[in-house]
Every structure is written in structure tokens, then in C-alpha cells.
Design an enzyme around this catalytic site. Structure first.
Site, PDB file in Angstrom:
ATOM      1  N   GLY A  29      70.450  75.824  45.784  1.00  0.00           N
ATOM      2  CA  GLY A  29      70.856  77.183  46.119  1.00  0.00           C
ATOM      3  C   GLY A  29      70.719  78.078  44.901  1.00  0.00           C
ATOM      4  N   ALA A  31      72.773  78.777  42.542  1.00  0.00           N
ATOM      5  CA  ALA A  31      73.295  78.225  41.301  1.00  0.00           C
ATOM      6  C   ALA A  31      72.341  77.190  40.718  1.00  0.00           C
ATOM      7  CB  ALA A  31      74.674  77.614  41.541  1.00  0.00           C
ATOM      8  N   THR A  61      72.991  79.235  50.432  1.00  0.00           N
ATOM      9  CA  THR A  61      72.564  80.531  49.889  1.00  0.00           C
ATOM     10  C   THR A  61      71.786  81.340  50.912  1.00  0.00           C
ATOM     11  OG1 THR A  61      72.562  79.808  47.585  1.00  0.00           O
ATOM     12  CG2 THR A  61      71.118  81.640  48.154  1.00  0.00           C
ATOM     13  N   TRP A  63      72.012  81.572  53.946  1.00  0.00           N
ATOM     14  CA  TRP A  63      72.809  82.100  55.051  1.00  0.00           C
ATOM     15  C   TRP A  63      73.662  83.291  54.637  1.00  0.00           C
ATOM     16  CZ3 TRP A  63      71.537  80.444  59.730  1.00  0.00           C
ATOM     17  CH2 TRP A  63      70.917  79.192  59.847  1.00  0.00           C
ATOM     18  N   GLY A  67      75.755  90.267  50.489  1.00  0.00           N
ATOM     19  CA  GLY A  67      75.050  90.727  49.311  1.00  0.00           C
ATOM     20  C   GLY A  67      75.629  90.160  48.038  1.00  0.00           C
ATOM     21  N   GLU A 132      82.448  96.061  50.518  1.00  0.00           N
ATOM     22  CA  GLU A 132      83.017  95.029  51.378  1.00  0.00           C
ATOM     23  C   GLU A 132      84.502  94.899  51.081  1.00  0.00           C
ATOM     24  OE1 GLU A 132      80.852  91.367  51.296  1.00  0.00           O
ATOM     25  OE2 GLU A 132      78.941  92.311  51.730  1.00  0.00           O
ATOM     26  N   HIS A 257      86.492  82.793  56.909  1.00  0.00           N
ATOM     27  CA  HIS A 257      85.926  84.130  57.115  1.00  0.00           C
ATOM     28  C   HIS A 257      86.577  84.739  58.357  1.00  0.00           C
ATOM     29  CE1 HIS A 257      83.201  87.475  57.527  1.00  0.00           C
ATOM     30  NE2 HIS A 257      82.687  87.166  56.346  1.00  0.00           N
ATOM     31  N   ARG A 306      89.879  89.132  52.297  1.00  0.00           N
ATOM     32  CA  ARG A 306      89.615  88.301  53.468  1.00  0.00           C
ATOM     33  C   ARG A 306      90.829  87.529  53.959  1.00  0.00           C
ATOM     34  NH1 ARG A 306      83.547  85.972  52.087  1.00  0.00           N
ATOM     35  NH2 ARG A 306      82.478  87.919  52.536  1.00  0.00           N
ATOM     36  N   HIS A 367      84.843  78.907  55.735  1.00  0.00           N
ATOM     37  CA  HIS A 367      83.718  79.640  55.157  1.00  0.00           C
ATOM     38  C   HIS A 367      83.407  79.241  53.719  1.00  0.00           C
ATOM     39  CE1 HIS A 367      80.875  82.846  54.546  1.00  0.00           C
ATOM     40  NE2 HIS A 367      81.624  83.454  53.633  1.00  0.00           N
ATOM     41  N   ARG A 402      88.607  84.257  47.207  1.00  0.00           N
ATOM     42  CA  ARG A 402      87.398  84.874  46.667  1.00  0.00           C
ATOM     43  C   ARG A 402      87.232  86.317  47.142  1.00  0.00           C
ATOM     44  NH1 ARG A 402      81.997  85.360  48.768  1.00  0.00           N
ATOM     45  NH2 ARG A 402      82.700  84.317  50.645  1.00  0.00           N
TER      46      ARG A 402
END
Length: 850
Positions: A29, A31, A61, A63, A67, A132, A257, A306, A367, A402
Site C-alpha cells: 500500500g 506505506a 490503499t 479503496w 483523500g 472532512e 466508519h 468519526r 474501518h 483517527r
């Protein structure tokens, strides 16, 4: 029935082949591929091996929809991004890690663009920025509307394959499931064992010998029945790290999520995500009765962090008995859905839902794991030679929850930090692998759906001691099998899932509070007295062991947690604030201390002191003043604030009350008032300018004319007064001024030089004549600074530019003529005097009760 222990090594055939590399990266991904690319750049003679479980382009990644968050707008600042991240993390972020993230993020993002990633842009060429949940600024870049991850993955895969073609510096092994870490006699990592699925140059179980191992294996969402994660996200990296004896941290903080497409009661596996960016663009949440419910929950409503949104949805579902809520974005219209969110729109249509004509049914689903393999700021784990980054790691950036779109940024920044550490000359060579006697074992792959359903039922968004105990007993039972389990991919994955699930449940049972994405129904409140810390889990011979690590922020040692949070929420770095305060107190206090106060005030005398406004104005810096009193007294003073920064105050208003030893109050008085009166003076003057141009659409902003060491504080005071900040530093944006033009041989030449050196950096150009504007526009300037233009010239400049760039008026501005200037239509008034020469607001300390 005796339950077998969690395996400390996977049963597998002996390796049938061996390959060597300087570094092996497990995962492909953002990272993992960034580590490989950056290390290959820093150490061009080294050999990097990338091992990936599927094809190179698979994984989480691709998916990612929303952004990447980064400070790219000159009106934004890294201190505000830091603040938003700390708030979302609910007290458990490592502020040093967050500071690294937000300050190094823009550069890392630009290097990603240099590798070929193409993000959506405005008609004028600038990057489109959106917002967001949890962000107070537009700072999210995206690609293909809602296909950011796919574009990032494409660019990185192409770059890595190009690197693989250039002399074999990067080698790739696809369809390879990593099994266990190889360790030498000193306990350091010296490679991995893995199983290549299929036939090719290498197949079956093999070994990679390497001087360092980087785990970038992604998430563990498949431990739950319903998740946004792909099938490959089975927690392989965390499970391997546990078996290797590494510390994993904060596993209880699994983010759900809030808005995942609800496909029915019995739907399991990977579920389509409805990006947070949909809410960022104005979609709202409705309950079963069609009522919008987030407005009464949080000041940011649907754009709250979230965990707040997910909990609110679950509460409403429990209250109504509904299985989902609805996300209403019908007002977007079909055109916006097709252009801004084409992927989501297509997925909805595929499942019989037209979001342009009906609300979308949504519910929370697993998520993102905020916790993972514990690392330091260079990505190093507790096992020498073993690194981790991306979702598999716990860098401290995310804390208990997060912040949206920080995950891809974390992958970039900490991957680059790992690459830099790997390229340093101090790394030692690995030894030979040794067998440390860890017991091997496997779990029956048939338990996988049972583990997943138990985790969703009892360890999901809603948890309690009782539900977690039931899950824990079920996981114990899942270890037992009546038949011998043969080594195979399904058994290895099932063992990883059960290992990670057991660690998540153990941590969730231990943390008896609600914080961030961890919600205990039986302990519904956050508890800083007992739980302001981290749960570290390791796997030993006797099973999972757990220890509690108190949370420390070395940057602001000694500050009460709430005061530190207040400073961070204000967009201020607590460590830098304390450094300023330390310098101020050091100037006042020599070894002898405050001799007058010591001589005249008995040591045991206490009193109450009121900080009182002696003039009307706008207050700023109350938390800073409180930090002065706290630092000077070593916590002996109690402080209560009666107003908030940014509020208008009148003469005679009591702003703050300080209670405690008189000696401490008087010793801290001058340093506290120096800062408070200065910052409040800036806020007051800014407010006058903002009032003067009210209704014109022009914004008032500052410059870099600040006192050394006080820039962040002074710019914060400007925000308290209603103004906006320009550049925080010389690297935030390129500003071409007259001397640059002279040195470069012309304004166009200067512009091209900056664009070539920093292709993604915003470029501002200062001009002092009308005839300079058109050439600058032709080069693509995003902002033009009109220096010392008359009102007539400003009017002509606005007409000439016609909205093709933002315009700032600077130089020679006076408060009396501010409105006349603003009415020309310029976007900004740049007022250097706000920070450079604002008169202090008169505030005094009145002592009573001594």
C-alpha cells in the site's frame, strides 16, 4: 476442556528456498511502497524486496475515497492541523508524532506527486481542497472525485515497477503471505518466512534474509463480520509482531466508519464505503423519521469526528429500533454526483439506490485500527531491526480516534522516516537466524466466520464488560479443534485473525471507560484520572500479557491535560508555548528569585487575584496566561477563566481569577500580563479592521512581521480578532518580491524558477505596477500582492484580473480608509501592524483577600 495457547509460531514446512535483500518490505500500500521508493532513492546501491499478499495493486490503499489531509492553503497552518488531530485523538495522541505528521506532510505529498500521482484541480490549476469530519479547514486533496486511493496506488505501483526495471534495485514477490519473523541470537530481526501461493520462480514456503524488516501489512478489518476492508486485511502484520515478541499498543481503538452502505441484515464481508467527503460537501444524516439529528450532538454536526458520528448513529438506531439511518445528498443533483463522487454514485446505482433522488441507507462498520505495532518516531518497534508503518503500526498519531484523511498522510510521512533511518550508516548487519523454541500451532480455518460474527456482536461500536466477556469465551473455544490442522493459507489467516481478535478483546475489556472509538456502555464517561494512558499487549509463553503505560507529552511536560488540550485546540503547540513561558520566567527569575515578594510576603499567605480589563477590547491568550501561572507556581495555583478568547470585553470585566499562594501569584504576574495584554491588543486591533471592512467580502490578514518566538501566538491572536493568517513560514508558499525579480532577471523568470523547483507549491507574486499584472497572470500566479496601490489603481487591478487570481492590497493601509480599499473588490487586506505594532490592551491584576 483445556484450551491450547495462542500459537507463538505458525506451523509451516521448512523453507524450500532463500533470497537475500538489504530490506524486506511486507505490504504494497502507500506505506510499503513509499518505504521501498524512498529507500531506493536514499541508498541507490541497496536491494529492496517488496512482498505482497495479493498483486501489487491490491490492499486497502486503493479503496481510500476521501483523500489526503495536508496544509497546502496559505490561509491554513500546521498548528491548526495539529490541533484538529489532537482533538480527534481525545488525549492519547503523541503530539511529537502529530507535529512530524503535519509539518512533514506537505513535502511528502509533493514527492508523491513527483512520483506521478495526479490530484483534482480547480479550473485555474490549483489543487482542489475539501473538508472532512473533524477538520476546521479545507485541506483534503482528492483524485478522481472519490477515487484518491486508486490514483495513489496506480502512481506508486508504476514508480516501483520502474524501480524494479532499473537494475533490479526493487524486487517484487506477489501472492506471498508472510508467516513469521526470523531472529538472530541477539533477538534482532534478520528476515521473514513466507509462503508464495501459486507457481513461478519461487513458490511454497521460503525465507527472506534481510538486515531489516518493515511491516506495512495494512489493517485487520476482516476480524469483523462487516468491514470496509478488503479480504486481504486479516491483521497479518500485528499477529506476526505479537508472535515475535513485539509490543502492540491501543488495539481497543478500532474506528467504525459512520457511513457504510447498508446492504441488509445478513450482509457480511467488505461493504461499500460512503466517503466522509460526501458529508464534507454538505450531505446530512436523517433518522427513520426523516429528522436531522447531528445538529444537537456536536458543533460540527455531520462533520464531527468519526467516533462522535458513529456513536450518534448507533444511539439513534437503538432508540428507534432501526437497522440503519440515511444520508441525504439529493440536493447535489445528478451532475455533481457523477463528477465529484463517480465511484460512490456507481456503487449505489449497482445496489439499486439513486443518491440523486433518494437518501442512502448507511450504518457503521469496522474501518480502521488506530492501534497496532508500537513504534517510535522513526518507525522502530521494540524488536531490533523490525519496523512498522501505515495501519499496521501505532505511531501515536491517531490516539483514540483517527482524524479523517490522516491515514494516507501517516503512511507517507512515517514511511519516509523509516527509509531515512534505514539509510543511516549506523545500522548493524544481521546475524544468522536461530530457532528460539517458540511453540508452533494453527487454528482450524472453519472458525473464521464464527470469530467474525462474535466480534461484530460483542466488540463492535457498542461494547460492555458482559459482551466482551462473552466474546472472550467464544475466542477461547475457537482455539480448540478436534482434528489436526494442515498448514495452508486459510489456516494461517484464521490463526492471525484469532490472535488479533484476542488481543483487541483483552484490551477492550481492560479499558473501563469510553474514549474516542472505544465505547463502553457500562463505563460511558471518559476517565482521565485512571485511563489517560495506553494498553500495551505482548504475547508470551503464558499467553497475552498486558501493561499500562501512562501517557506523556514530553513537549509540554507538567501542563494539566485539559490546559494542554485547550492550547492545542487553539491551534497552538503546547511545547512552543511552554518554551516562550520558560524564557519569560527565566528573564524575570534569577537564582535569587523574586526578592521583593520573598521579603514582603509570608510564605504561607494565600489570596485571590482577579485579572481585570481596564479598557474595552477583544481578549486573547487566556490559556497562555493560565500556563504562566501554572508553570511559575509548579501547579500550586488554581485558575478559573471567566471569558473565552475572541470575546469582546468591557472595562471592569473580570477575565480570570487566580487562587493560591500570594508569592506565586506575584512572581507570575508580569510574565502573564505581558503575554495577555500583548495578544489581546493584537486581537483588539484586528477586530477593528475586521469591523471596518464588514460586509465587503474582503478579509483582513497578517504578515510575518512578528516578534521572534511569538509568531504562532501573535497569529493566533489575529484569528481571535476575526482575521486570517497568511504564511507561517517561508516554506508555506512561494512569495516572489522585487529582490527575487532582480536576482532572477525578471518576474516571469522568477516565477518559472520557483515552479520548476517546487512544482506543487502555491506561488504568490508581489507587484507594484499595473503593467506587471498581465505577465504574472500569464505565468499562472494564484495570488497577486498589490503593493502600495492607490484606490483607483486597485479598482483597475480588480477589473483587469477578473477573478483569475486572488488579490491582496498591502502597504500604506490605514484603518480610516480600510473600507474604501476593501470596496474595490480585493480579496485581502494585509496589515503588518496587527502583529508588529498593535498597542497592548490594558489588563491588570487586582489582589484581594491577602
Amino acid at each position: 476442556m483445556t484450551h491450547p495457547p495462542i500459537p507463538r509460531r505458525l506451523t509451516a514446512p521448512e523453507p524450500g528456498w532463500t533470497v537475500s535483500a538489504d530490506v524486506v518490505v511486507v505490504g504494497s500500500g502507500i506505506a510499503g511502497l513509499t518505504v521501498a521508493l524512498r529507500y531506493a532513492e536514499l541508498a541507490p546501491d541497496a536491494r529492496v524486496l517488496v512482498v505482497t499478499k495479493d498483486v501489487l495493486s491490491a490492499g486497502s490503499t486503493r479503496w481510500a475515497q476521501g483523500g489526503i489531509a495536508a496544509v497546502l492553503d496559505p490561509a491554513d497552518s500546521w498548528s491548526e492541523h495539529l490541533s484538529d488531530t489532537l482533538i480527534a485523538g481525545v488525549g492519547l495522541c503523541d503530539a511529537r508524532a502529530v507535529q512530524a505528521l503535519v509539518t512533514e506532510g506537505p513535502g511528502a505529498l509533493r514527492r508523491l506527486m513527483a512520483h506521478g500521482a495526479r490530484f483534482d484541480r480547480e479550473p485555474g490549476g490549483g489543487l482542489q481542497l475539501t473538508r472532512e469530519g473533524g477538520h476546521r479547514r479545507d485541506r483534503i486533496v482528492h483524485a478522481g472525485g472519490d477515487a484518491t486511493g486508486a490514483e495513489v496506488q496506480r502512481a506508486l505501483v508504476e514508480a516501483v515497477r520502474a524501480g524494479a526495471a532499473e537494475g533490479g534495485r526493487i524486487e517484487i514477490i506477489e501472492h506471498a503471505l508472510v508467516l513469521d519473523l526470523l531472529k538472530d541470537a541477539s533477538g534482532a530481526a534478520c528476515g521473514v518466512t513466507l509462503h508464495v501461493m501459486g507457481e513461478g520462480a519461487r513458490d511454497g514456503v521460503g525465507a527472506v534474509r534481510a538486515g531489516a524488516v518493515v511491516l506495512a501489512t495494512g489493517g485487520m478489518g476482516q476480524v469483523y463480520a462487516a468491514t470496509t476492508n478488503p479480504l486481504v486485511s486479516t491483521g497479518d502484520g500485528v499477529a506476526l509482531a505479537l508472535r515475535a515478541g513485539a509490543v502492540v499498543r491501543d488495539l481497543e481503538f478500532v474506528q467504525f466508519h459512520p457511513t457504510v452502505l447498508w446492504l441488509g441484515e445478513d450482509s457480511t464481508g467488505q461493504q461499500p464505503l460512503i466517503s466522509e467527503a460526501v458529508r464534507g460537501e454538505g450531505a446530512v444524516l436523517l433518522d427513520e423519521a426523516g429528522e436531522r439529528f447531528m445538529v444537537d450532538v456536536h458543533e460540527l454536526a455531520e462533520l464531527a469526528p468519526r467516533d462522535v458520528v458513529a456513536k450518534a448513529i448507533m444511539r439513534r438506531m437503538l432508540e428507534s429500533g432501526a437497522s440503519h439511518v440515511r444520508l441525504d445528498a439529493r440536493h447535489f443533483g445528478e451532475d455533481k454526483w457523477r463528477t465529484r463522487f463517480p465511484t460512490i454514485y456507481a456503487v449505489c446505482l449497482e445496489h439499486g439506490i439513486d443518491p440523486a433522488r433518494e437518501p442512502i441507507p448507511v450504518a457503521p462498520a469496522a474501518h480502521y485500527a488506530s492501534g497496532g505495532v508500537h513504534t517510535d518516531l522513526r518507525g522502530r518497534t521494540s524488536v531490533p531491526g523490525l519496523y512498522a508503518c501505515g495501519e499496521a503500526a501505532c505511531t501515536g498519531v491517531h490516539g483514540a480516534n483517527r482524524l479523517a484523511s490522516n491515514s494516507l498522510l501517516e503512511g507517507l510521512v512515517f514511511a519516509e522516516r523509516i527509509a531515512a533511518d534505514l539509510a543511516s550508516p549506523r545500522r548493524r548487519a544481521p546475524g544468522e537466524p536461530v530457532d528460539d523454541g517458540r511453540a508452533a500451532g494453527l487454528v482450524d480455518p472453519r472458525v473464521r466466520p464464527r470469530v467474525q460474527s462474535r466480534m461484530s456482536a460483542g466488540a463492535g461500536v457498542l461494547r460492555s464488560g458482559r459482551s466482551l466477556a462473552e466474546v472472550g469465551h467464544g475466542l477461547l473455544d475457537a482455539r480448540w479443534t478436534p482434528v489436526a490442522v494442515e498448514p495452508c493459507t486459510e489456516a494461517w489467516e484464521a490463526t492471525n485473525l484469532l490472535t488479533v481478535a484476542s488481543a483487541v478483546v483483552a484490551a477492550a475489556r481492560a479499558r473501563e471507560e469510553t474514549r474516542g472509538s472505544h465505547w463502553r456502555e457500562d463505563f460511558p464517561e471518559r476517565d482521565d484520572a485512571w485511563w489517560l494512558g495506553h494498553l500495551d499487549v505482548t504475547l508470551a509463553e503464558e499467553g497475552l500479557t498486558m501493561s499500562y503505560a501512562e501517557h506523556h507529552d514530553d513537549r509540554a511536560a507538567g501542563l494539566p491535560q485539559q490546559l494542554e488540550a485547550d492550547l492545542a485546540e487553539a491551534g497552538l503547540d503546547p511545547a512552543r508555548v511552554m518554551a516562550v513561558i520558560g524564557a519569560a520566567l527565566a528573564e524575570d527569575l534569577t537564582e535569587e528569585g523574586d526578592v521583593t515578594t520573598v521579603a514582603t510576603v509570608p510564605a504561607d499567605q494565600a489570596a485571590v487575584g482577579d485579572l481585570v480589563a481596564r479598557a474595552d477590547g477583544v481578549v486573547a491568550g487566556l490559556a497562555v496566561a493560565q500556563a504562566v501561572f501554572h508553570g511559575a507556581s509548579q501547579g500550586r495555583l488554581t485558575v478559573e477563566r471567566h471569558v473565552k478568547d475572541g470575546e469582546r470585553v468591557a472595562r471592569g470585566d473580570v477575565l480570570m481569577t487566580v487562587v493560591g499562594p500570594v508569592r506565586d501569584v506575584l512572581t507570575a504576574e508580569r510574565a502573564a500580563l505581558n503575554l495577555l495584554t500583548h495578544l489581546s491588543g493584537i486581537a483588539t486591533l484586528t477586530h477593528r479592521w475586521v469591523e471596518a471592512v464588514s460586509g465587503t467580502g474582503t478579509r483582513v490578514r497578517d504578515s510575518r512581521k512578528t516578534l521572534p518566538g511569538l509568531r504562532a501566538l501573535e497569529k493566533y491572536a489575529v484569528r481571535c480578532g476575526g482575521g486570517v493568517n497568511h504564511r507561517m513560514s517561508l516554506s508555506d508558499a512561494a512569495l516572489i518580491k522585487d529582490n527575487h525579480v532582480v536576482a532572477a532577471g525578471g518576474v516571469a523568470e522568477a516565477f518559472r524558477a520557483v515552479r520548476q523547483a517546487y512544482p506543487e507549491l502555491p506561488i504568490e507574486v508581489e507587484v507594484d505596477r499595473l503593467d506587471q499584472i498581465e505577465p504574472v497572470l500569464a505565468e499562472g500566479a494564484e495570488e497577486i500582492l498589490l503593493d502600495n496601490f492607490t484606490v483607483e489603481e486597485l479598482t483597475r487591478a480588480v477589473a483587469l484580473v477578473g477573478g483569475r487570481a486572488r488579490l491582496e492590497s498591502s502597504g500604506g493601509l490605514r484603518l480610516e480608509s480600510a473600507r474604501e480599499v476593501a470596496e474595490t473588490g480585493v480579496d485581502y487586506l494585509a496589515v503588518g501592524s496587527l502583529t508588529h505594532s498593535a498597542p497592548a490592551l490594558d489588563i491588570a491584576l487586582d489582589l484581594r483577600g491577602a
